[in-house]
Write a protein that holds these residues in place. Structure first.
Motif, PDB file in Angstrom:
ATOM      1  N   ALA A 181     -42.535  -7.904  -2.263  1.00 19.79           N
ATOM      2  CA  ALA A 181     -42.546  -7.325  -0.918  1.00 19.79           C
ATOM      3  C   ALA A 181     -41.557  -8.037  -0.005  1.00 19.79           C
ATOM      4  CB  ALA A 181     -43.959  -7.382  -0.336  1.00 19.79           C
ATOM      5  N   HIS A 182     -41.417  -9.349  -0.179  1.00 24.70           N
ATOM      6  CA  HIS A 182     -40.495 -10.119   0.659  1.00 24.70           C
ATOM      7  C   HIS A 182     -39.065  -9.636   0.481  1.00 24.70           C
ATOM      8  CE1 HIS A 182     -38.384 -13.490   2.497  1.00 24.70           C
ATOM      9  NE2 HIS A 182     -37.772 -13.731   1.343  1.00 24.70           N
ATOM     10  N   TYR A 183     -38.661  -9.384  -0.757  1.00 31.69           N
ATOM     11  CA  TYR A 183     -37.277  -8.991  -1.009  1.00 31.69           C
ATOM     12  C   TYR A 183     -37.017  -7.549  -0.576  1.00 31.69           C
ATOM     13  CZ  TYR A 183     -37.116 -13.394  -3.432  1.00 31.69           C
ATOM     14  OH  TYR A 183     -37.175 -14.727  -3.711  1.00 31.69           O
ATOM     15  N   MET A 184     -38.037  -6.714  -0.627  1.00 33.81           N
ATOM     16  CA  MET A 184     -37.899  -5.382  -0.053  1.00 33.81           C
ATOM     17  C   MET A 184     -37.710  -5.471   1.461  1.00 33.81           C
ATOM     18  SD  MET A 184     -40.865  -3.517  -2.318  1.00 33.81           S
ATOM     19  CE  MET A 184     -40.579  -1.867  -1.698  1.00 33.81           C
ATOM     20  N   SER A 185     -38.405  -6.398   2.092  1.00 32.78           N
ATOM     21  CA  SER A 185     -38.268  -6.583   3.542  1.00 32.78           C
ATOM     22  C   SER A 185     -36.889  -7.127   3.903  1.00 32.78           C
ATOM     23  CB  SER A 185     -39.356  -7.525   4.056  1.00 32.78           C
ATOM     24  OG  SER A 185     -40.647  -6.968   3.875  1.00 32.78           O
ATOM     25  N   LEU A 186     -36.335  -7.996   3.044  1.00 27.51           N
ATOM     26  CA  LEU A 186     -34.984  -8.493   3.291  1.00 27.51           C
ATOM     27  C   LEU A 186     -33.990  -7.336   3.347  1.00 27.51           C
ATOM     28  CD1 LEU A 186     -34.641 -11.690   1.048  1.00 27.51           C
ATOM     29  CD2 LEU A 186     -35.176 -11.563   3.476  1.00 27.51           C
ATOM     30  N   THR A 187     -34.099  -6.419   2.396  1.00 26.14           N
ATOM     31  CA  THR A 187     -33.197  -5.267   2.377  1.00 26.14           C
ATOM     32  C   THR A 187     -33.379  -4.420   3.631  1.00 26.14           C
ATOM     33  OG1 THR A 187     -33.166  -5.224  -0.040  1.00 26.14           O
ATOM     34  CG2 THR A 187     -32.575  -3.184   1.103  1.00 26.14           C
ATOM     35  N   ALA A 188     -34.610  -4.216   4.039  1.00 23.77           N
ATOM     36  CA  ALA A 188     -34.882  -3.371   5.212  1.00 23.77           C
ATOM     37  C   ALA A 188     -34.324  -3.958   6.499  1.00 23.77           C
ATOM     38  CB  ALA A 188     -36.382  -3.143   5.343  1.00 23.77           C
ATOM     39  N   LYS A 189     -34.087  -5.276   6.522  1.00 24.84           N
ATOM     40  CA  LYS A 189     -33.600  -5.942   7.733  1.00 24.84           C
ATOM     41  C   LYS A 189     -32.079  -5.950   7.842  1.00 24.84           C
ATOM     42  CE  LYS A 189     -37.469  -9.153   8.514  1.00 24.84           C
ATOM     43  NZ  LYS A 189     -38.433  -8.541   7.602  1.00 24.84           N
ATOM     44  N   ILE A 190     -31.371  -5.386   6.855  1.00 19.74           N
ATOM     45  CA  ILE A 190     -29.905  -5.450   6.872  1.00 19.74           C
ATOM     46  C   ILE A 190     -29.324  -4.782   8.111  1.00 19.74           C
ATOM     47  CG2 ILE A 190     -27.837  -4.563   5.723  1.00 19.74           C
ATOM     48  CD1 ILE A 190     -29.198  -5.135   3.059  1.00 19.74           C
ATOM     49  N   GLY A 191     -29.814  -3.608   8.453  1.00 22.14           N
ATOM     50  CA  GLY A 191     -29.278  -2.868   9.597  1.00 22.14           C
ATOM     51  C   GLY A 191     -30.106  -3.072  10.845  1.00 22.14           C
ATOM     52  N   PRO A 192     -29.476  -3.216  11.993  1.00 24.37           N
ATOM     53  CA  PRO A 192     -30.246  -3.393  13.237  1.00 24.37           C
ATOM     54  C   PRO A 192     -31.087  -2.179  13.591  1.00 24.37           C
ATOM     55  CG  PRO A 192     -27.922  -3.049  13.732  1.00 24.37           C
ATOM     56  CD  PRO A 192     -28.023  -3.227  12.248  1.00 24.37           C
ATOM     57  N   HIS A 193     -30.693  -1.000  13.108  1.00 24.04           N
ATOM     58  CA  HIS A 193     -31.445   0.230  13.377  1.00 24.04           C
ATOM     59  C   HIS A 193     -32.136   0.754  12.120  1.00 24.04           C
ATOM     60  CE1 HIS A 193     -29.388   0.168  17.205  1.00 24.04           C
ATOM     61  NE2 HIS A 193     -28.213   0.195  16.600  1.00 24.04           N
ATOM     62  N   GLY A 194     -32.238  -0.081  11.105  1.00 23.22           N
ATOM     63  CA  GLY A 194     -32.905   0.325   9.877  1.00 23.22           C
ATOM     64  C   GLY A 194     -31.945   0.901   8.853  1.00 23.22           C
ATOM     65  N   LEU A 195     -32.510   1.366   7.740  1.00 22.24           N
ATOM     66  CA  LEU A 195     -31.728   1.966   6.668  1.00 22.24           C
ATOM     67  C   LEU A 195     -32.278   3.342   6.347  1.00 22.24           C
ATOM     68  CD1 LEU A 195     -31.548  -1.316   6.076  1.00 22.24           C
ATOM     69  CD2 LEU A 195     -30.366  -0.533   4.049  1.00 22.24           C
ATOM     70  N   THR A 196     -31.439   4.172   5.737  1.00 24.66           N
ATOM     71  CA  THR A 196     -31.853   5.526   5.388  1.00 24.66           C
ATOM     72  C   THR A 196     -31.225   5.929   4.066  1.00 24.66           C
ATOM     73  OG1 THR A 196     -31.920   7.833   6.162  1.00 24.66           O
ATOM     74  CG2 THR A 196     -29.931   6.592   6.645  1.00 24.66           C
ATOM     75  N   THR A 197     -31.892   6.819   3.360  1.00 26.86           N
ATOM     76  CA  THR A 197     -31.308   7.386   2.157  1.00 26.86           C
ATOM     77  C   THR A 197     -30.362   8.522   2.538  1.00 26.86           C
ATOM     78  OG1 THR A 197     -33.201   8.879   1.948  1.00 26.86           O
ATOM     79  CG2 THR A 197     -33.268   6.832   0.676  1.00 26.86           C
ATOM     80  N   LEU A 198     -29.303   8.706   1.758  1.00 24.90           N
ATOM     81  CA  LEU A 198     -28.471   9.887   1.907  1.00 24.90           C
ATOM     82  C   LEU A 198     -29.148  11.052   1.196  1.00 24.90           C
ATOM     83  CD1 LEU A 198     -24.850   8.503   1.399  1.00 24.90           C
ATOM     84  CD2 LEU A 198     -26.073   8.957   3.523  1.00 24.90           C
ATOM     85  N   PRO A 199     -28.909  12.292   1.625  1.00 26.51           N
ATOM     86  CA  PRO A 199     -29.662  13.422   1.077  1.00 26.51           C
ATOM     87  C   PRO A 199     -29.349  13.746  -0.372  1.00 26.51           C
ATOM     88  CG  PRO A 199     -27.993  14.167   2.646  1.00 26.51           C
ATOM     89  CD  PRO A 199     -28.067  12.684   2.773  1.00 26.51           C
ATOM     90  N   GLY A 200     -28.174  13.388  -0.882  1.00 26.94           N
ATOM     91  CA  GLY A 200     -27.861  13.684  -2.280  1.00 26.94           C
ATOM     92  C   GLY A 200     -28.582  12.729  -3.214  1.00 26.94           C
ATOM     93  N   VAL A 201     -28.935  13.213  -4.396  1.00 24.17           N
ATOM     94  CA  VAL A 201     -29.612  12.374  -5.391  1.00 24.17           C
ATOM     95  C   VAL A 201     -28.863  12.474  -6.710  1.00 24.17           C
ATOM     96  CG1 VAL A 201     -31.198  14.267  -5.969  1.00 24.17           C
ATOM     97  CG2 VAL A 201     -31.792  11.928  -6.604  1.00 24.17           C
ATOM     98  N   GLN A 202     -28.665  11.332  -7.348  1.00 28.23           N
ATOM     99  CA  GLN A 202     -28.119  11.312  -8.697  1.00 28.23           C
ATOM    100  C   GLN A 202     -29.300  11.456  -9.662  1.00 28.23           C
ATOM    101  OE1 GLN A 202     -25.969   7.609  -9.058  1.00 28.23           O
ATOM    102  NE2 GLN A 202     -24.148   8.446  -8.106  1.00 28.23           N
ATOM    103  N   LEU A 203     -29.332  12.571 -10.376  1.00 25.30           N
ATOM    104  CA  LEU A 203     -30.412  12.852 -11.310  1.00 25.30           C
ATOM    105  C   LEU A 203     -29.813  12.986 -12.703  1.00 25.30           C
ATOM    106  CD1 LEU A 203     -33.344  13.581 -12.006  1.00 25.30           C
ATOM    107  CD2 LEU A 203     -32.824  15.940 -11.375  1.00 25.30           C
ATOM    108  N   TYR A 204     -30.239  12.123 -13.608  1.00 26.48           N
ATOM    109  CA  TYR A 204     -29.703  12.160 -14.961  1.00 26.48           C
ATOM    110  C   TYR A 204     -30.749  11.613 -15.928  1.00 26.48           C
ATOM    111  CZ  TYR A 204     -28.536   7.240 -13.876  1.00 26.48           C
ATOM    112  OH  TYR A 204     -28.578   5.928 -13.499  1.00 26.48           O
TER     113      TYR A 204
END
Length: 634
Positions: A181-204
């Protein structure tokens, strides 16, 4: 201490052991049957996937009330949605009337889900909203409540990552995540306004066991020898690549962390020459912003090293050149479906977004310089495991854990991940795979596209033609026959593996693109790519494909291409927009794969020839066969 972990007998008298571990001899081996036997695979589904938390998706995939996605998780079809009140929900994708698949669309926005069989309708919060002939059913609120859509028993969210569990009695999510959970929180803190997924998905799909996909991601040992062409490309750009300073951590509960300090730069964190001088200045400013917002120590922990986090059993979070979320879905003992999303900062400049997309897909993804090779390695590992050898039955001690995915190690001290350690891991008989004994434990753009004459789903702008089948570009007339001959010539070069000649069809500003979506209204510059190569990356790709160390294409595929329906859309001062349909048959590993889609090219019109400024292939996603890989194939 020697320990073997036995399993329930699978038709063999006395059964056998899956794990052979000897700490004193630095030996850790896993029997190959753990990666191939259907009975063991089914035990894993029953005992692991049915009784633990599974990563479903990220809440930013559903930005608006009414948004939904359908996907299969642990073999169960689900509806992942945000209801009209904004609450994230997960329902079993099954009509409560007769069990029919309720929603047959992969995504969309709706207030109601209506079954196509008997037209029962359900709200996006699960209530039974309408049914034909309701006078034949009890006029009782309890009846309607009993026929509401079935929600998954548990759903919890951590830092935007949505997890579900099919067992209502599992511990809470944070208990399951533990140190991860700590390392997931580290990633979430990268952006001052948060992070978001782009709408495209790589499916294979990968033709291999799901555990192989995990092991490959957490294996820093293979980077230099397997991806040597990419390493050479980085060194040619001026980045000093090393795989010496890398460490792996057992986080407990099946979770693991791989920390890499010399593999690559990281956009906004660690600069490297291929990012450009503008990004170098932004990296310095980004570090200052993070230190002022988070403090020097936390900013350093986030920014100073690349990480790959595995959250047991189906989430891989890649924080490398850029950020990628990867979800694993085991389909069979020898097949795993993979979904991957680009994970980006909210509100970052468009130039940085373009650079992030281009950089990440150059390495990770089915069209990158790495994933096709590692997918093939997984396939080769699976093939080499057949036919099943006779399982030895060594003495067994310790607890029995039938079919479970064992913790790879129980490290309590730092041990560098070096080749010497792997060489000391013990002999490998024909039925066993050898691993290092422990996980060490030490803390430590794509340029904007040209303005397009016609977006998919809008009115096509008809070019001004000199006469039918002829378009003026600057002072030159270009005929459809000339464009067709150019495309036919390119198809011939690729079918005949004349890659050096194919590369000359690009101008120095040329790009190679394969978007992740063919959906109406989606822009690849914001939805992401399978492939987004500039001229230098195209050259590196050709070099790799010609190398005998390009395992994904050694020996190379045989292909037959068909190009049709060539349309000249718009001529400018020096470029021409054209579209065409394609069908590509690929013969590889004894299988046949078919790719169908359309080309959307921007051609540079020279006085005596045509060249690619943008070569864009848009595959029809439904046509992608399991195990099909991309790279230059499209």
């Amino acid at each position: 201490m020697v320990q073997q972990t036995p399993v329930r007998p699978l038709g063999a008298p006395g059964g056998g052991a899956l794990i052979d571990e000897d700490w004193e001899a630095l030996r850790f081996r896993v029997h190959r049957s753990a990666y191939r036997e259907p009975e063991l695979f089914q035990q894993e589904i029953d005992r692991i996937w049915n009784h633990t938390w599974l990563y479903l998706g990220h809440e930013t995939e559903l930005p608006r009330p009414g948004d939904f996605k359908t996907r299969t998780l642990g073999g169960r079809p689900l509806i992942f949605c945000r209801d009209s009140d904004g609450e994230v929900r997960a329902f079993f994708n099954s009509c409560t009337h007769r069990g029919t698949v309720l929603c047959r669309h992969s995504e969309g926005n709706t207030k109601f889900f209506q079954c196509f069989y008997h037209a029962w309708a359900f709200s996006n919060s699960g209530e039974l909203a309408a049914l034909p002939g309701d006078d034949a059913y009890p006029d009782d609120p309890g009846f309607r409540a009993s026929m509401a859509l079935r929600q998954v028993p548990r759903l919890q969210i951590h830092e935007g990552f949505v997890f579900v569990a099919f067992d209502p009695d599992v511990p809470d999510l944070l208990t399951h995540l533990g140190a991860a959970a700590h390392y997931m929180s580290l990633t979430a803190k990268i952006g001052p306004h948060g992070l978001t997924t782009l709408p495209g998905v790589q499916l294979y799909s990968v033709k291999g066991n799901w555990k192989l996909a995990v092991e490959n991601a957490m294996d820093g040992y293979h980077f230099a020898p397997t991806h040597n062409t990419f390493v050479g490309y980085l060194r040619e750009t001026g980045f000093a690549v090393t795989d010496d300073d890398q460490y792996a951590y057992d986080l407990g509960g099946g979770h693991g962390l791989l920390v890499l300090t010399g593999h690559n730069g990281r956009i906004g964190m660690v600069w490297e020459p291929r990012f450009g001088d503008e990004e170098k200045a932004r990296t310095t400013a980004k570090r200052q912003e993070m230190e002022s917002r988070l403090g020097t120590e936390l900013a350093g922990e986030i920014a100073d090293a690349s990480r790959i986090l595995f959250v047991f059993p189906n989430l891989l979070l890649f924080d490398l050149e850029a950020l990628t979320i990867r979800q694993l879905e085991p389909v069979a003992a020898d097949r795993t479906d993979v979904r991957a999303w680009q994970f980006v900062e909210v509100g970052e400049p468009e130039s940085v977004r373009a650079l992030r997309i281009k950089t990440m897909v150059s390495f990770v993804g089915p069209g990158g310089l790495a994933t096709p090779t590692t997918s093939r390695r997984t396939r080769r590992c699976s093939v080499a495991s057949w036919p099943p050898p006779t399982r030895p039955t060594p003495p067994t001690t310790g607890a029995t854990c039938p079919g479970a995915w064992p913790t790879r190690s129980r490290a309590t001290r730092a041990v560098p991940s070096t080749r010497a350690r792997c060489a000391a891991s013990g002999g490998t008989g024909p039925a066993w795979w050898a691993y290092p004994r422990v996980w060490p434990a030490r803390r430590r753009p794509c340029p904007p596209r040209p303005a397009r004459a016609a977006r998919r789903g809008s009115e096509v702008t008809t070019p001004t033609t000199v006469r039918p089948g002829v378009v003026r570009v600057g002072d030159r007339e270009v005929t459809r026959a000339e464009v067709e001959d150019f495309l036919y010539h390119e198809a011939q070069l690729l079918d005949e593996w004349r890659l050096d000649e194919w590369f000359t069809l690009f101008e120095p500003e040329g790009r190679l693109e394969v978007p992740t979506t063919d959906g109406a209204g989606w822009d690849a510059t914001t939805a992401g790519y399978f492939v987004c190569d500039d001229y230098d990356l195209i050259q590196a790709r050709v070099k790799r494909l010609k190398s005998r160390k390009a395992h994904a294409e050694n020996p190379h595929s045989r292909t037959h291409r068909m190009v049709s329906n060539v349309i000249l859309l718009e001529g400018g001062a020096e470029t021409l927009w054209i579209t065409a349909n394609f069908v590509i048959h690929r013969y590889r590993d004894g299988g046949t794969y078919t790719y169908v889609g359309r080309y959307e090219h921007v051609l540079k019109v020279d006085p005596d020839r045509l060249r690619f400024r943008v070569r864009r292939a848009v595959p029809v996603m439904e046509s992608m066969d399991a195990g099909a890989r991309l790279s230059f194939i499209l």
